[in-house]
Enzyme design. Structure first.
Site: not given
Ligand code: E4P
Length: 215
Positions: A83
């Site tokens: 990521k």
């Molecule tokens: C995705 O890869 C992220 O980890 C995640 O969906 C973030 O979500 P949030 O906005 O609920 O923290």
């Protein structure tokens, strides 16, 4: 449509895997911070449970640092996806990692222009954060729709991974648009199966049958 779980909690991952519908995992530094096991060790454990893509996020914010971290994380298992934050240095890192055949997930995407750039750089996944857009009175799902259309127009191979999912309707809307993947918290996976009429109907079937047997 693929289902990923958005957590770094091993018990939740194991439980979702047992449901038989789990295709992968996404983690991030905030999710990892909730766990007691060190991140790298935890990722190794997760990859033993799930054979599909497991996203692991870098903390560096410069190209060289991101690439260095990514190469270390990629050694954990073959199914690790890196990521990378969608900033200029991240774009360069995606390009470098793609050339080195390391899978990437462009994270923290909030606009169609960011989505076009990461696809051109060769990202494996693009992660529009829809819940966070909804939180500021902007339609997250409109962004997903735009990205899916743009990628279709130009036959970009980057997969659209809908992230920051808050509830089952996000999953339904993403499916109607034709997103490739939805990553969701454990709680939302559980909510997908629930319907009060199913519970009422089941209770009635069982009680009718028991009554008939007694009679
Ligand atoms: C995705 O890869 C992220 O980890 C995640 O969906 C973030 O979500 P949030 O906005 O609920 O923290």
């Amino acid at each position: 449509m693929k289902f990923f779980i958005d957590t770094a909690n091993l018990e939740e991952i194991k439980s979702a895997a047992q449901m038989g519908v789990l295709d992968g995992v996404t983690t991030n530094p905030s999710l990892a911070a909730k766990e007691t096991t060190p991140y790298r060790e935890l990722l190794g454990e997760i990859c033993k449970v799930v054979s599909g893509p497991v996203s692991a996020e870098v903390l560096a914010t410069d190209h060289d640092g991101m690439v260095r971290e990514a190469e270390e994380l990629a050694k954990i298992a073959d199914n690790i996806v890196i990521k990378i934050p969608t900033i200029l240095e991240g774009l360069k890192a995606i390009k470098t990692l793609t050339a080195r055949r390391i899978a990437t997930n462009a994270t923290l995407v909030f606009s169609p222009t960011q989505a076009i750039l990461v696809a051109k750089a060769g990202a494996t996944y693009v992660s529009p954060f829809i819940g966070r857009l909804d939180d500021i009175s902007t339609s997250g799902m409109d962004l997903v729709d735009q990205i899916v259309t743009i990628y279709h127009n130009y036959i970009f191979e980057t997969q659209v991974l809908v992230a920051s999912v808050r509830h089952p309707m996000h999953v339904v809307e993403a499916a109607l648009i034709g997103a490739d993947v939805v990553t969701m918290p454990y709680k939302v996976i559980g909510q997908l199966i629930k319907h009060p009429l199913t519970d009422i109907g089941l209770e009635k079937f069982i009680s009718d049958f028991k009554k008939a047997q007694r009679g």
